[in-house]
Write a protein that holds these residues in place. Structure first.
Motif, short mmCIF file in Angstrom:
data_model
loop_
_atom_site.label_atom_id
_atom_site.label_comp_id
_atom_site.label_asym_id
_atom_site.label_seq_id
_atom_site.Cartn_x
_atom_site.Cartn_y
_atom_site.Cartn_z
N GLY A 159 -50.57 -4.37 -7.35
CA GLY A 159 -49.54 -3.57 -6.68
C GLY A 159 -48.53 -4.34 -5.86
O GLY A 159 -47.86 -3.76 -5.01
N VAL A 160 -48.39 -5.63 -6.08
CA VAL A 160 -47.43 -6.42 -5.31
C VAL A 160 -46.37 -6.94 -6.27
O VAL A 160 -46.69 -7.46 -7.34
N SER A 161 -45.11 -6.77 -5.88
CA SER A 161 -44.03 -7.33 -6.68
C SER A 161 -43.02 -7.96 -5.74
O SER A 161 -43.09 -7.80 -4.52
N GLY A 162 -42.08 -8.68 -6.32
CA GLY A 162 -41.03 -9.30 -5.50
C GLY A 162 -40.23 -8.26 -4.74
O GLY A 162 -39.84 -8.47 -3.60
N LYS A 163 -40.03 -7.10 -5.37
CA LYS A 163 -39.26 -6.05 -4.69
C LYS A 163 -40.05 -5.47 -3.52
O LYS A 163 -39.49 -5.18 -2.48
N LYS A 180 -60.83 -10.41 -6.52
CA LYS A 180 -60.67 -11.15 -5.27
C LYS A 180 -59.61 -12.24 -5.43
O LYS A 180 -58.74 -12.41 -4.57
N ARG A 181 -59.64 -12.93 -6.56
CA ARG A 181 -58.66 -13.98 -6.82
C ARG A 181 -57.25 -13.40 -6.90
O ARG A 181 -56.30 -13.96 -6.34
N GLU A 182 -57.10 -12.25 -7.55
CA GLU A 182 -55.79 -11.60 -7.65
C GLU A 182 -55.29 -11.18 -6.27
O GLU A 182 -54.10 -11.33 -5.96
N MET A 183 -56.20 -10.67 -5.46
CA MET A 183 -55.81 -10.27 -4.09
C MET A 183 -55.39 -11.50 -3.28
O MET A 183 -54.44 -11.44 -2.50
N GLU A 184 -56.11 -12.61 -3.45
CA GLU A 184 -55.73 -13.84 -2.75
C GLU A 184 -54.35 -14.32 -3.19
O GLU A 184 -53.54 -14.74 -2.37
N MET A 185 -54.08 -14.23 -4.49
CA MET A 185 -52.76 -14.62 -4.99
C MET A 185 -51.67 -13.75 -4.39
O MET A 185 -50.63 -14.25 -3.96
N ALA A 186 -51.95 -12.45 -4.35
CA ALA A 186 -50.97 -11.51 -3.79
C ALA A 186 -50.71 -11.81 -2.31
O ALA A 186 -49.57 -11.77 -1.85
N GLU A 187 -51.76 -12.12 -1.60
CA GLU A 187 -51.62 -12.43 -0.17
C GLU A 187 -50.80 -13.70 0.02
O GLU A 187 -49.93 -13.77 0.90
N ARG A 188 -51.05 -14.69 -0.79
CA ARG A 188 -50.29 -15.95 -0.71
C ARG A 188 -48.81 -15.68 -1.00
O ARG A 188 -47.93 -16.24 -0.35
N GLU A 218 -45.45 -16.84 -14.77
CA GLU A 218 -45.46 -15.51 -15.37
C GLU A 218 -46.84 -14.86 -15.27
O GLU A 218 -46.96 -13.67 -14.95
N ARG A 219 -47.88 -15.62 -15.51
CA ARG A 219 -49.23 -15.05 -15.42
C ARG A 219 -49.56 -14.66 -13.98
O ARG A 219 -50.18 -13.62 -13.73
N VAL A 220 -49.13 -15.47 -13.03
CA VAL A 220 -49.35 -15.13 -11.62
C VAL A 220 -48.61 -13.82 -11.31
O VAL A 220 -49.16 -12.92 -10.67
N ARG A 221 -47.37 -13.71 -11.78
CA ARG A 221 -46.60 -12.48 -11.53
C ARG A 221 -47.32 -11.27 -12.11
O ARG A 221 -47.44 -10.22 -11.46
N GLN A 222 -47.85 -11.40 -13.34
CA GLN A 222 -48.57 -10.30 -13.97
C GLN A 222 -49.81 -9.91 -13.16
O GLN A 222 -50.09 -8.72 -12.95
N LEU A 223 -50.54 -10.91 -12.70
CA LEU A 223 -51.78 -10.63 -11.96
C LEU A 223 -51.51 -9.99 -10.61
O LEU A 223 -52.22 -9.06 -10.21
N ILE A 224 -50.49 -10.45 -9.90
CA ILE A 224 -50.23 -9.83 -8.60
C ILE A 224 -49.61 -8.45 -8.76
O ILE A 224 -49.80 -7.58 -7.92
N ASN A 225 -48.92 -8.22 -9.88
CA ASN A 225 -48.42 -6.87 -10.15
C ASN A 225 -49.57 -5.90 -10.39
O ASN A 225 -49.48 -4.71 -10.07
#
Length: 101
Positions: free
Chosen positions: A85-89, A48-56, A75-82
């Protein structure tokens, strides 16, 4: 029991013993491999926390801002949202080669 029968049974027992030891070694290898590759499942809270980060992140917050909120590095946030399935691209944050040309 005659000598030949005794010898045959003894020989069979030796073969079975070797087979059992071989199986034990194989099982130990398998268990060691499982131990080395074990990754605990994510808890519903962490997912749930990772999904919230991705949404933000999708809503425009930077990795730094999200990291500051959760007490994590960019970097850790980037790893978790990846992981979800979410990336900058995928969010259109970074221009692709076609846009740069």
């Amino acid at each position: 029991m005659n000598a030949q029968k005794f010898y045959d049974e003894w020989k069979e027992l030796v073969q079975l013993s070797k087979l059992i030891n071989l199986r034990k070694k194989e099982l130990k290898k398998i268990l060691k491999s499982l131990e080395n590759n074990y990754r605990p499942m994510r808890s519903p809270e962490s997912l749930k926390r990772e999904m919230e980060m991705a949404e933000r992140y999708k809503n425009g917050e930077t990795l730094q801002e999200i990291g500051d909120h959760y007490g994590l590095t960019r970097e850790r946030v980037r790893q978790l949202i990846n992981k979800v399935g979410v990336s900058g691209k995928s969010t259109g944050r970074y221009p692709t080669k076609e846009v740069i040309k």
